[in-house]
Design an enzyme around this catalytic site. Structure first.
Site, PDB file in Angstrom:
ATOM      1  N   ARG A 169      77.171 -40.780  76.085  1.00 37.45           N
ATOM      2  CA  ARG A 169      76.377 -41.635  76.969  1.00 37.45           C
ATOM      3  C   ARG A 169      76.862 -43.079  76.928  1.00 37.45           C
ATOM      4  O   ARG A 169      76.489 -43.883  77.770  1.00 37.45           O
ATOM      5  CB  ARG A 169      74.919 -41.673  76.509  1.00 37.45           C
ATOM      6  N   ARG A 210      65.667 -45.438  82.734  1.00 36.77           N
ATOM      7  CA  ARG A 210      66.759 -44.510  82.389  1.00 36.77           C
ATOM      8  C   ARG A 210      67.946 -44.695  83.320  1.00 36.77           C
ATOM      9  O   ARG A 210      69.097 -44.642  82.893  1.00 36.77           O
ATOM     10  CB  ARG A 210      66.264 -43.057  82.447  1.00 36.77           C
TER      11      ARG A 210
HETATM   12  P1  AMP Z   1      68.500 -36.145  78.505  1.00 37.10           P
HETATM   13  O1  AMP Z   1      67.652 -34.943  78.354  1.00 37.10           O
HETATM   14  O2  AMP Z   1      69.958 -35.865  78.293  1.00 37.10           O
HETATM   15  O3  AMP Z   1      68.236 -36.883  79.801  1.00 37.10           O
HETATM   16  O4  AMP Z   1      68.087 -37.154  77.315  1.00 37.10           O
HETATM   17  C1  AMP Z   1      66.771 -37.633  77.174  1.00 37.10           C
HETATM   18  C2  AMP Z   1      66.781 -38.947  76.411  1.00 37.10           C
HETATM   19  O5  AMP Z   1      67.339 -38.753  75.103  1.00 37.10           O
HETATM   20  C3  AMP Z   1      67.587 -40.061  77.021  1.00 37.10           C
HETATM   21  O6  AMP Z   1      66.856 -40.792  78.005  1.00 37.10           O
HETATM   22  C4  AMP Z   1      67.910 -40.926  75.797  1.00 37.10           C
HETATM   23  O7  AMP Z   1      66.787 -41.699  75.406  1.00 37.10           O
HETATM   24  C5  AMP Z   1      68.132 -39.880  74.713  1.00 37.10           C
HETATM   25  N1  AMP Z   1      69.539 -39.438  74.608  1.00 37.10           N
HETATM   26  C6  AMP Z   1      70.043 -38.225  74.974  1.00 37.10           C
HETATM   27  N2  AMP Z   1      71.350 -38.143  74.726  1.00 37.10           N
HETATM   28  C7  AMP Z   1      71.696 -39.345  74.210  1.00 37.10           C
HETATM   29  C8  AMP Z   1      72.942 -39.889  73.769  1.00 37.10           C
HETATM   30  N3  AMP Z   1      74.083 -39.183  73.816  1.00 37.10           N
HETATM   31  N4  AMP Z   1      72.921 -41.163  73.281  1.00 37.10           N
HETATM   32  C9  AMP Z   1      71.791 -41.883  73.205  1.00 37.10           C
HETATM   33  N5  AMP Z   1      70.586 -41.433  73.620  1.00 37.10           N
HETATM   34  C10 AMP Z   1      70.539 -40.174  74.116  1.00 37.10           C
END
Ligand code: AMP
Length: 212
Positions: A91, A171
């Site tokens: 990310r 986000r």
């Molecule tokens: P996602 O389901 O991939 O949209 O992730 C949900 C949330 O988890 C994101 O909005 C971030 O707060 C956190 N998150 C997920 N993957 C990462 C990553 N690789 N680095 C930092 N935060 C992450």
């Protein structure tokens, strides 16, 4: 031994998780979803769980050091001996550089950028529904058989805290602040594959299969 890696990139709600699962079925490679790992931790009644919950519920990113510690074992586990599918990682440019270093020159690496407009993202995330068992749905594109009830475990579906409208904008901002240097580097390395994410789930999957 040559390994196969797929990296899914794209804004929240672009369908990375869904497409990762479709590829998992075809390739028999494990998925590493940092979002899923973090959502599990967020439920823990510990200081660490509460810290992660506060970050996720605000739409910000979890610090790189924590992410690296969480994924280190998974990436080097026996399950990933033939390769891995990454959903939601990397990310940030720091995570990207750390991941790239793990690959050998002979590995096959495909970075799939699922392109979806902001307007579509806002629309999609609002209609996303999840279940505590891990299943995910979309009221328009991938609806459950029974209204707002999980097909897998029959629990009532929920809206993820971070899919609530005020968190969606945060986000998206965080996504745009971080994604460009990652895309630029992958393009320079000839690894970036752009996919039109504004199609049906099946058509996006088809486009991925045609381009890899
Ligand atoms: P996602 O389901 O991939 O949209 O992730 C949900 C949330 O988890 C994101 O909005 C971030 O707060 C956190 N998150 C997920 N993957 C990462 C990553 N690789 N680095 C930092 N935060 C992450």
């Amino acid at each position: 031994m040559q390994k196969l890696y797929y990296i899914f990139l794209g804004p929240p709600g672009s369908g990375k998780g869904t497409q990762a699962e479709l590829l998992e079925e075809k390739n028999n490679l494990p998925i590493l979803s940092t979002g899923k790992i973090l959502r599990k931790i967020k439920e823990e009644d510990t200081d660490f769980g509460r810290k992660i919950k506060a970050i996720l519920d605000s739409g910000q990113l979890v610090p790189d050091k924590i992410i690296e510690d969480l994924i280190a074992n998974e990436i080097s586990s026996d399950a990933s001996k033939n390769g891995m599918i990454f959903d939601g990682y990397p990310r940030t440019i720091v995570q990207h550089e750390s991941l790239i270093k793990r690959f050998s020159p002979e590995d096959n690496v495909y970075a799939l950028f699922i392109d979806v407009s902001d307007k579509e993202v806002q629309h999609r995330l609002g209609d996303r529904r999840s279940c505590n068992c891990g299943a995910t749905y979309h009221l328009r594109y991938n609806p459950p058989k029974n209204d707002e009830i999980c097909d897998e475990c029959a629990s009532k579906l929920i809206i993820r805290d971070d899919d609530k409208p005020e968190v969606i904008s945060a986000r998206l901002n965080v996504y745009y602040e971080n994604i460009n240097p990652i895309l630029k580097d992958l393009e320079k390395k000839g690894k970036l594959i752009k996919i039109n994410g504004e199609q049906s789930i099946e058509d996006v999957h088809e486009e991925i299969l045609n381009k890899i």
